[in-house]
Design a protein around this motif. Structure first.
Motif, PDB file in Angstrom:
ATOM      1  N   LEU A 222      10.823  -4.115   4.509  1.00  0.00           N
ATOM      2  CA  LEU A 222      11.749  -5.218   4.247  1.00  0.00           C
ATOM      3  C   LEU A 222      11.461  -6.402   5.154  1.00  0.00           C
ATOM      4  CD1 LEU A 222      15.090  -3.325   3.729  1.00  0.00           C
ATOM      5  CD2 LEU A 222      13.959  -4.819   2.112  1.00  0.00           C
ATOM      6  N   PHE A 223      11.189  -6.110   6.424  1.00  0.00           N
ATOM      7  CA  PHE A 223      10.935  -7.212   7.345  1.00  0.00           C
ATOM      8  C   PHE A 223       9.657  -7.941   6.985  1.00  0.00           C
ATOM      9  CE2 PHE A 223      14.121  -6.090  10.515  1.00  0.00           C
ATOM     10  CZ  PHE A 223      14.495  -7.368  10.868  1.00  0.00           C
ATOM     11  N   LEU A 224       8.626  -7.166   6.698  1.00  0.00           N
ATOM     12  CA  LEU A 224       7.371  -7.815   6.323  1.00  0.00           C
ATOM     13  C   LEU A 224       7.583  -8.613   5.053  1.00  0.00           C
ATOM     14  CD1 LEU A 224       4.754  -5.072   7.138  1.00  0.00           C
ATOM     15  CD2 LEU A 224       5.475  -6.984   8.502  1.00  0.00           C
ATOM     16  N   GLY A 225       8.363  -8.056   4.117  1.00  0.00           N
ATOM     17  CA  GLY A 225       8.655  -8.778   2.874  1.00  0.00           C
ATOM     18  C   GLY A 225       9.391 -10.070   3.164  1.00  0.00           C
ATOM     19  N   SER A 226      10.379  -9.996   4.054  1.00  0.00           N
ATOM     20  CA  SER A 226      11.121 -11.215   4.364  1.00  0.00           C
ATOM     21  C   SER A 226      10.200 -12.232   5.017  1.00  0.00           C
ATOM     22  CB  SER A 226      12.301 -10.898   5.267  1.00  0.00           C
ATOM     23  OG  SER A 226      11.864 -10.677   6.568  1.00  0.00           O
ATOM     24  N   GLY A 227       9.272 -11.729   5.858  1.00  0.00           N
ATOM     25  CA  GLY A 227       8.316 -12.638   6.461  1.00  0.00           C
ATOM     26  C   GLY A 227       7.485 -13.319   5.402  1.00  0.00           C
ATOM     27  N   SER A 228       7.086 -12.559   4.433  1.00  0.00           N
ATOM     28  CA  SER A 228       6.288 -13.129   3.349  1.00  0.00           C
ATOM     29  C   SER A 228       7.091 -14.196   2.604  1.00  0.00           C
ATOM     30  CB  SER A 228       5.870 -11.995   2.415  1.00  0.00           C
ATOM     31  OG  SER A 228       5.193 -12.490   1.318  1.00  0.00           O
ATOM     32  N   VAL A 229       8.386 -13.907   2.377  1.00  0.00           N
ATOM     33  CA  VAL A 229       9.234 -14.879   1.708  1.00  0.00           C
ATOM     34  C   VAL A 229       9.338 -16.151   2.535  1.00  0.00           C
ATOM     35  CG1 VAL A 229      11.614 -15.347   1.064  1.00  0.00           C
ATOM     36  CG2 VAL A 229      10.568 -13.183   0.438  1.00  0.00           C
ATOM     37  N   ILE A 230       9.605 -15.978   3.830  1.00  0.00           N
ATOM     38  CA  ILE A 230       9.760 -17.147   4.703  1.00  0.00           C
ATOM     39  C   ILE A 230       8.486 -17.982   4.718  1.00  0.00           C
ATOM     40  CG2 ILE A 230      10.069 -17.841   7.098  1.00  0.00           C
ATOM     41  CD1 ILE A 230      11.746 -15.224   7.380  1.00  0.00           C
ATOM     42  N   HIS A 231       7.381 -17.261   4.827  1.00  0.00           N
ATOM     43  CA  HIS A 231       6.076 -17.902   4.816  1.00  0.00           C
ATOM     44  C   HIS A 231       5.918 -18.726   3.537  1.00  0.00           C
ATOM     45  CE1 HIS A 231       1.660 -17.710   5.708  1.00  0.00           C
ATOM     46  NE2 HIS A 231       2.195 -17.848   6.898  1.00  0.00           N
ATOM     47  N   GLY A 232       6.256 -18.073   2.416  1.00  0.00           N
ATOM     48  CA  GLY A 232       6.117 -18.746   1.129  1.00  0.00           C
ATOM     49  C   GLY A 232       7.002 -19.969   1.045  1.00  0.00           C
ATOM     50  N   VAL A 233       8.266 -19.805   1.471  1.00  0.00           N
ATOM     51  CA  VAL A 233       9.199 -20.936   1.366  1.00  0.00           C
ATOM     52  C   VAL A 233       8.746 -22.074   2.258  1.00  0.00           C
ATOM     53  CG1 VAL A 233      11.551 -21.657   1.823  1.00  0.00           C
ATOM     54  CG2 VAL A 233      11.124 -19.483   0.710  1.00  0.00           C
ATOM     55  N   GLU A 234       8.264 -21.720   3.428  1.00  0.00           N
ATOM     56  CA  GLU A 234       7.815 -22.771   4.335  1.00  0.00           C
ATOM     57  C   GLU A 234       6.634 -23.537   3.738  1.00  0.00           C
ATOM     58  OE1 GLU A 234       6.728 -23.214   9.043  1.00  0.00           O
ATOM     59  OE2 GLU A 234       7.433 -21.315   8.248  1.00  0.00           O
ATOM     60  N   HIS A 235       5.702 -22.767   3.176  1.00  0.00           N
ATOM     61  CA  HIS A 235       4.566 -23.419   2.521  1.00  0.00           C
ATOM     62  C   HIS A 235       5.044 -24.272   1.353  1.00  0.00           C
ATOM     63  CE1 HIS A 235       0.741 -22.010   4.257  1.00  0.00           C
ATOM     64  NE2 HIS A 235       1.575 -21.193   4.852  1.00  0.00           N
ATOM     65  N   GLY A 236       6.013 -23.699   0.603  1.00  0.00           N
ATOM     66  CA  GLY A 236       6.566 -24.451  -0.522  1.00  0.00           C
ATOM     67  C   GLY A 236       7.183 -25.748  -0.059  1.00  0.00           C
ATOM     68  N   HIS A 237       7.856 -25.677   1.082  1.00  0.00           N
ATOM     69  CA  HIS A 237       8.488 -26.867   1.662  1.00  0.00           C
ATOM     70  C   HIS A 237       7.452 -27.947   1.927  1.00  0.00           C
ATOM     71  CE1 HIS A 237      11.297 -29.187   4.018  1.00  0.00           C
ATOM     72  NE2 HIS A 237      10.490 -29.118   5.066  1.00  0.00           N
ATOM     73  N   HIS A 238       6.381 -27.532   2.607  1.00  0.00           N
ATOM     74  CA  HIS A 238       5.329 -28.511   2.911  1.00  0.00           C
ATOM     75  C   HIS A 238       4.706 -29.052   1.651  1.00  0.00           C
ATOM     76  CE1 HIS A 238       4.800 -28.436   7.290  1.00  0.00           C
ATOM     77  NE2 HIS A 238       5.571 -27.363   7.146  1.00  0.00           N
ATOM     78  N   HIS A 239       4.447 -28.143   0.755  1.00  0.00           N
ATOM     79  CA  HIS A 239       3.810 -28.511  -0.511  1.00  0.00           C
ATOM     80  C   HIS A 239       4.656 -29.541  -1.234  1.00  0.00           C
ATOM     81  CE1 HIS A 239       1.102 -27.774  -3.841  1.00  0.00           C
ATOM     82  NE2 HIS A 239       2.177 -27.799  -4.633  1.00  0.00           N
ATOM     83  N   ALA A 240       5.950 -29.211  -1.354  1.00  0.00           N
ATOM     84  CA  ALA A 240       6.848 -30.092  -2.094  1.00  0.00           C
ATOM     85  C   ALA A 240       6.882 -31.469  -1.463  1.00  0.00           C
ATOM     86  CB  ALA A 240       8.246 -29.488  -2.136  1.00  0.00           C
ATOM     87  N   HIS A 241       6.887 -31.524  -0.137  1.00  0.00           N
ATOM     88  CA  HIS A 241       7.056 -32.822   0.503  1.00  0.00           C
ATOM     89  C   HIS A 241       5.775 -33.606   0.569  1.00  0.00           C
ATOM     90  CE1 HIS A 241      11.207 -32.498   1.322  1.00  0.00           C
ATOM     91  NE2 HIS A 241      11.020 -31.221   1.607  1.00  0.00           N
ATOM     92  N   GLU A 242       4.659 -32.923   0.526  1.00  0.00           N
ATOM     93  CA  GLU A 242       3.424 -33.689   0.518  1.00  0.00           C
ATOM     94  C   GLU A 242       3.177 -34.324  -0.840  1.00  0.00           C
ATOM     95  OE1 GLU A 242       0.359 -31.133   2.069  1.00  0.00           O
ATOM     96  OE2 GLU A 242       1.487 -31.111   3.963  1.00  0.00           O
TER      97      GLU A 242
END
Lengths: 164, 103, 396, 741
Positions: free
Chosen positions: D401-421
């Motif tokens: 679960l923790f690794l999964g949540s890390g993956s989610v956070i990682h994804g969302v963070e990347h999504g954040h950067h992606h969206a704003h760029e």
């Protein structure tokens, strides 16, 4: 009886070459006398039925330490250099004092009684040494190993030529 | 057994004294080291003699003398390296000329 | 034909007692006699070997070899010996007389001493002491000491350089050699020479250590070449560099001693290789006819000797720095890894066959990896580059 | 294979330790090489631990006769501290779990530790020293964390701590590795030490690290006290010796009279002190406050330390020391009751908090605390095997679960950067974006299918989804044991906690993965790289399958099929510890309750969050329904504030008071003394010093020079002369001795 005579002969030879080691003027000869002493000591190890020690004595002392000493002599002296004076100014006093030390030790050994145990040496004495190294004495063994490693590296660092 | 314990002990004592003489009376540092080796040998003879005559069933004596052997090897290596190092800088290996501590 | 070779010795002993000697005196005479026999046999053998090696080298190098004195030049070494006998015995001025004369004797002595523990057949062995292998190493170091003495006592700078090389080469190669010799000891669990041979007696020759630990055998062979001062490791007497090394000032009979020591050393190294790796006196029907053991042993030793001679006749000499780095950077790490792996495998407590297979596997793996790394290293080092062949010009 | 192979246990902690030193000393510059070294280290350790573990499962009967080998370390007069390894059933199970979970987390970290978003902001601020800035710029180009190598060094050391703790054969050695882990925990929580938040009240990584370190220290000091008492009474810390019946008897016989508690046996005191160590390390009430804040560390750290391994070390300690607890007796004065109470209370306490958290990692953090409470409760009611079972299962699914949540956070963070760029130009001006807030997610299942599905498997296991997941079997066994041993209070507390568990797990699932994306970031979140999803799949596999080793034999149909290998294996071991272990009967009440709470919780979560997914900006319906209760839960029962009030503030006040006292009273005294001293000094200088003293000193100097010129002959600098003097002295002494005797 024959072996006792042999003991005495070899003891005289050993001590003689030990004396040679400490008074020989030529250092190389001193080193050769030293080798003779080592060989004599190895003989006594055989008499004491410590064959492994005897062989180690030859390998380590004659094969390594004596060679190293001769090497050092060659590096620090011209090939056939004669010593100006082998002994220093206190040699006389030291000789008397050493003789007294020997006398004191012998006196000590005569007055103290050791309870001698006439058991034979076990057949697997060498195996016992090996097992001792990896069980009871494992930590001293490791410490000695590290000591040897440190000495090796230290010796190399000390003796290395320093280039500018 | 070939000879009684005391013979070995006397031999060790004599060797020790001779080695001590070498350490104290020789001028050359290498010769001093040789004296030290003689003393260590004397010690080993005593250890082994006691092992053989007092506790032959216990390998401790032999093991201890092997440690002495190893330490002697380390001592010789470092000692000779020091001597060579001193020789490089001061061009001498005479102990009585090596008195930097005095000054 | 079920004759134990000991019977002869015992008969002789009995004979001595019968003519009125005490048992102790008889034993003493036994020993002296046995030692003399060994010595004579091996001196004669060495003379034969000299002829054999010269002939072989001649064949390899497309020459005839000795062919003038006697049939096939067979008497040539004897003629050479006679010549050496008659030569003037020189002691150079300024030489250290005692040391100078002691050195060749010590050289021969140390090698003859090694014969004491070589098992020619079951029970045909000088003395089967329980530290046999270490004993051999001990006298190898005495032998290097004699060469050092010769180099120093000659008061000649080439001799001294030879002496330095003795120390550098022999002492360095002693380390991998000792480990290579201890590998069979690990497997057999004993240091007695006969015990080592007996341990190899299983499965009709498949138990020979050469099959189980080929890499150890190859390492032993290499170090033996160096310890025996043979080409390609004969830097101690490299004519082109230091004329003849430690024996430059020796002539006549004293030179002959060194020469003899050299050949006997090779013989001892072959015999040790036979004992440790080729199953010693083991062979077919040896349990029924123990005397066959001697034949097998000598046969195997001669094969080893031929290999040594062959290598000597074909390989060029190495440079001293190459030789030293080969020892410290290739052989020592390799043999240490092998030693470690073998020790671990033996401790796993598997059945014999599995242990052998694992050791074989580790040997092959270590050997292949070592070769691969060596190749990688050579690619990078200057040995393989063309600069080796262009002389370096010192900067002004 | 002989028992010799167990000696491999010596080597288990070594590869990672070597990796640590290699990275710290040599390869710090080269990031990829460092991570490869760490991977090689941990995979070797994994291999070794599995060799030992499987040999223990199928080979010699170590569960009855533990393999114990030690060598002397420190002789202390009559006794001797030794270092050694022990392999028994529990060790083998732990090795099985720790080896694989650690390896998976290491592998995951190679992908996770990419260049973190907040570093960009720090670069923008531009207040870094130049050298540091160059380093960060370089790391940005590589796309890796600026301290990537350092991270792998730390987790390698951490792995050493965990592996060493598992194989240790005495309490002292266990404690040493325990502290190594404590240190690593501190280093890793504060790993992103320069991260800052706009909200000054939000805890920063270095503060969180300090908090974790200090809080666990409370437990560790008590544990050490327990250890000292144990050493005094048992005379040894080696487990085999301590657990010998006569030793335990001796410890139990000795009694002590305490205020408030009356006369109790030392076994109780020791057990409770040791349990406090576990409370600290496993974040049980009341020392639980550090764990949620520890989520400030990088996610692999949270997974590694705060889910799978380090917090389980607390449970492992109690499992390991269980004979002492058992000896302390049940009932009024037993330490065991205390364990059960703390465990059950923590289980429900943390579960309620988890319901109201929005940060995905905080939810999991409280869930961890709650699940550890389950284990302690199980231990407290004597369900030793169930506790171990749950410990192993929990490590797998919580790691997942923790690794999964890390993956989610990682994804969302990347999504954040992606969206704003690509969307609004420079997006960093619009304020702080929290990639861990579940309110910012939604609909991620389509964007990140591998992460999503494995996360759902993990959540199902955590909820105890009946029959197929590992979590069900372990939790069911705890509940059944509680029922069978007539611990009604514990049973119902745990049942409600289990209901809440299922609820909040699926709340997280529905909020994160279902519905429509609630932010641009969630809409653009990419799936993570293979090195991150592969560990997820491996762990997901185990999170399902592994439960089948513990199906009770009494189960209809399923029982005889699986034959409960775990229970049988540990059962034999429990017998040797003198714990009576009887195969549980099939208890319909317990089974149906555990099924109902699991399914009920999931159903409730679906009702609230799944049926009508939240829209962007919509409030959590719980806030409306629960009202002030939600606020209390959201603020974790105000525990931080409470500790602030009773511990932190008084300390600060005391410090301020001391400071004031120092400045006014002490300084005044010191200054006065100083002035007086100056006056005296002036007087003495003029009146005494210049006349009398100088004369005396110069006179002494002259005498010393004269003496020295004579004595320097002795100090020749020549070693031999000194030795000669020594020799002569010895001779004289011998002569004296001869005359006297």
């Amino acid at each position: 009886m024959a072996l006792q005579i042999l003991f005495l002969i070899v003891a005289i030879l050993t001590l003689g070459s030990a004396i040679g080691t400490v008074i020989a003027r030529n250092l190389f000869h001193a080193a050769l006398f030293l080798i003779g002493t080592f060989a004599g000591v190895a003989f006594f190890y055989v008499l004491l039925q410590a064959e492994f020690l005897a062989v180690s004595q030859v390998v380590v002392y004659i094969g390594a330490i004596a060679t190293l000493i001769i090497f050092a002599i060659m590096l620090t002296r011209s090939v056939m250099g004669r010593e100006a004076g082998a002994l220093n100014q206190w040699a006389g006093i030291v000789a008397v004092a050493s003789a007294l030390i020997i006398a004191a030790l012998i006196w000590l050994f005569t007055i103290v009684k050791f309870d001698v145990n006439p058991q034979p040496v076990p057949d697997d004495a060498i195996a016992q040494i090996g097992k001792g190294f990896v069980s009871t004495y494992v930590i001293p063994f490791e410490v000695v190993s590290i000591l040897l490693l440190v000495a090796l590296i230290g010796a190399i660092m000390l003796a290395r030529e320093r280039h500018q | 057994m070939v000879a009684p314990l005391s013979w070995y002990l006397f031999l060790g004592a004599a060797l020790f004294g001779i080695g001590f003489f070498g350490v104290l009376a020789r001028r050359n540092a290498v010769a001093v080291l040789m004296g030290v080796e003689l003393m260590l040998n004397a010690v080993n003879i005593n250890i082994l003699a006691f092992w053989r005559f007092v506790r032959p069933d216990d390998p401790t004596g032999q093991i201890f003398s092997i440690f002495v052997l190893a330490v002697a090897a380390a001592e010789a290596a470092v000692g000779l390296a020091l001597i060579i190092s001193i020789y490089r800088t001061r061009r001498t290996v005479n102990i009585d000329e090596i008195d930097l501590l005095k000054h | 034909m079920n004759i134990d070779l000991r019977v002869i010795g015992e008969a002789f002993h009995q004979f001595l007692i019968n003519i009125g000697l005490t048992s102790g005196q008889a034993s003493l005479i036994d020993w002296i006699f046995g030692a003399l026999i060994l010595l004579v046999i091996f001196i004669v053998l060495a003379i034969l070997l000299i002829w054999f090696e010269r002939k072989l080298a001649g064949r390899v190098q497309d020459r005839l070899g000795p062919n003038r004195v006697g049939p096939f030049g067979l008497i040539q070494p004897i003629a050479d010996t006679l010549k050496l006998f008659t030569k003037e015995d020189i002691t150079p001025a300024g030489a250290d007389r005692i040391t100078f004369n002691l050195a060749p004797t010590l050289a021969v002595f140390s090698i003859v001493m090694a014969f004491a523990v070589i098992p020619f057949a079951d029970k045909v062995i000088g003395t089967d002491i329980n530290v046999g292998v270490v004993y051999l190493m001990a006298f190898a170091s005495v032998s290097s000491m004699s060469l050092l003495m010769a180099g120093w006592a000659s008061n000649n700078k080439y001799a001294l350089l030879g002496g330095f090389r003795v120390v550098a080469q022999l002492m360095s190669y002693e380390i991998p050699m000792a480990f290579a010799m201890l590998l069979p000891v690990l497997l057999a669990g004993t240091m007695r020479m006969n015990g080592l041979v007996e341990a190899q007696g299983q499965f009709f020759g498949l138990g020979w250590n050469i099959w189980i630990m080929p890499a150890a055998f190859i390492i032993y062979l290499t170090t033996a070449l160096a310890e025996g001062e043979r080409a390609p490791f004969d830097l101690l007497e490299a004519e082109s560099e230091i004329v003849a090394g430690y024996n430059i000032e020796y002539s006549g009979l004293k030179f002959a001693w060194f020469y003899l020591a050299f050949f006997m050393n090779t013989w001892v190294l072959s015999a040790v290789a036979t004992t440790l790796f080729l199953g010693g006196w083991q062979g077919p029907f040896v349990s029924q006819v123990p005397a066959l053991g001697v034949v097998y042993f000598l046969g195997k030793t001669i094969i080893m000797f031929v290999i040594f001679a062959w290598i000597r006749a074909t390989f060029p000499r190495l440079r001293i720095d190459q030789m030293m780095s080969f020892c410290w950077k290739v052989l020592v790490p390799m043999v240490l890894v092998l030693f470690l792996l073998t020790a671990i495998i033996l401790k796993l407590g598997l059945p014999t066959i599995a242990v052998w297979l694992l050791i074989l596997l580790s040997n092959v793996a270590v050997f292949v990896i070592a070769l691969w790394l060596l190749g990688k290293g050579l690619e990078k080092s200057k040995w393989a580059s063309k600069r080796l062949f262009t002389p370096e010009i010192p900067r002004l | 294979m002989s028992e010799f192979t167990f000696n491999l246990a010596w080597l288990i902690p070594l590869p990672t330790l070597i990796a640590f030193f290699l990275i710290i000393l040599f390869t710090n510059k080269n990031k990829r090489l460092s991570s490869n070294i760490a991977l090689a280290g941990v995979f070797t350790a994994w291999l070794l631990s599995w060799i030992v573990a499987f040999l223990a499962f199928f080979g010699p009967d170590v569960e009855i006769r533990p393999f114990d080998m030690s060598i002397p370390w420190i002789p202390t007069g009559e006794t001797m501290f030794s270092i050694g390894v022990m392999v028994d059933g529990v060790t083998a199970l732990m090795l099985f779990m720790v080896g694989i979970v650690l390896s998976m987390i290491f592998l995951y970290s190679t992908g996770y530790m990419s260049f973190p978003g907040f570093m960009d902001d720090i670069l923008k601020r531009g207040d870094l020293p130049e050298e540091e800035e160059n380093r960060v710029e370089k790391a940005k180009k590589e796309g890796l964390d600026p301290r990537y190598s350092r991270f792998f060094a730390y987790i390698s050391l951490f792995a050493t701590g965990m592996l060493g703790l598992v194989v240790a054969d005495n309490l002292l050695m266990l404690f040493i590795f325990w502290e190594i882990m404590g240190l690593c925990s501190y280093l890793l929580i504060g790993f992103w030490y320069n991260k800052k938040y706009p909200d000054p009240k939000q805890i920063t990584p270095p503060q969180a690290g300090l908090k974790a370190f200090l809080t666990t220290r409370v437990g560790d000091v008590l544990l050490m006290a327990g250890m000292i008492f144990l050493f005094i009474f048992a005379g040894d810390l080696n487990f085999q010796h301590v657990f010998a019946p006569e030793t335990l008897h001796h410890v139990t016989e000795a009694t002590v009279t305490l205020p408030f508690f009356g006369t109790v046996s030392w076994a109780v005191v020791i057990a409770i002190l040791i349990f406090w160590g576990a409370i600290g390390k496993s974040a049980q009430f009341p020392l639980h406050v550090w764990l949620p804040d520890a989520m400030e560390g990088p996610t692999p750290v949270s997974a590694l330390i705060h889910a799978a391994t380090m917090v389980s070390a607390g449970v492992y300690l109690i499992v390991r020391m269980w004979p002492v607890f058992a000896a302390s007796g049940h009932g009024e004065n037993g330490a065991v009751t205390f364990v059960a109470f703390i465990g059950a209370f923590t289980a429900i306490f943390a579960a309620t908090i988890a319901v109201a958290q929005n940060d995905i990692k905080k939810v999991l953090a409280y869930s961890t605390i709650s699940q550890l409470g389950f284990m302690f409760a199980a231990l407290g009611i004597g369900a030793w095997i169930a506790a171990i079972f749950h410990l192993i299962m929990h490590a797998f699914f919580k790691g997942l679960l923790f690794l999964g949540s890390g993956s989610v956070i990682h994804g969302v963070e990347h999504g954040h950067h992606h969206a704003h760029e690509h969307g609004h130009g420079d997006g960093h001006e619009e304020g702080y974006f929290d990639p861990q807030d579940m309110m910012n997610m939604g609909g991620l299942l389509k964007r990140m299918p591998k992460t999503g599905w494995t996360f759902i498997i993990g959540a199902a296991a955590l909820s105890g989804f009946p029959l197929i997941t590992a979590g069900f079997w372990s939790k069911d066994e705890i509940l059944a044991d509680a029922w069978a041993t007539h611990h009604q209070v514990v049973f119902w507390t745990l049942a409600i906690a289990a209901l809440l568990t299922a609820f909040y797990s699926f709340r997280a699932v529905f909020l994160t993965f279902f519905g429509k994306p609630r932010t641009e970031a969630a809409a653009h979140a990419p799936e993570s790289v293979n090195s991150m999803t592969l560990p997820l799949m491996v762990l997901a596999f185990f999170a399902v399958v592994l439960g089948w080793i513990g199906i009770p034999e009494s189960w209809t149909f399923l029982g005889p099929l699986a034959a409960n290998p775990l229970g049988g294996y540990l059962g034999e071991m429990a017998e040797t510890y003198g714990l009576h272990h009887a195969e549980l009967p099939f208890i319909p009440v317990a089974v149906s309750v555990s099924m109902i709470v699991a399914l009920g919780g999931i159903f409730l979560a679906w009702l609230v969050y799944g049926r009508k997914p939240l829209q962007a900006g919509q409030q959590d319906p719980l806030v409306r329904w629960l009202g002030p209760v939600h606020k209390v839960l959201k603020n974790k029962y105000y525990f931080d504030e409470f500790y602030d009030l009773i511990a932190v503030r008084p300390t600060l006040w005391l410090a301020r008071a001391a400071y004031w006292f120092d400045r006014t009273v002490i300084d005044f005294i010191v200054n006065t003394v100083g002035r007086f001293g100056r006056w005296i000094a002036h007087f003495t200088r003029t009146a005494i010093d210049e006349w009398f003293i100088d004369g005396a000193v110069n006179g002494t100097g002259l005498v010393a020079t004269a003496t020295g010129s004579v004595l320097r002959l002795v100090q020749s600098g020549q070693v031999q002369q000194y030795l000669l003097v020594m020799l002569l002295t010895v001779l004289i002494l011998i002569g004296v001795a001869e005359i006297i005797f």
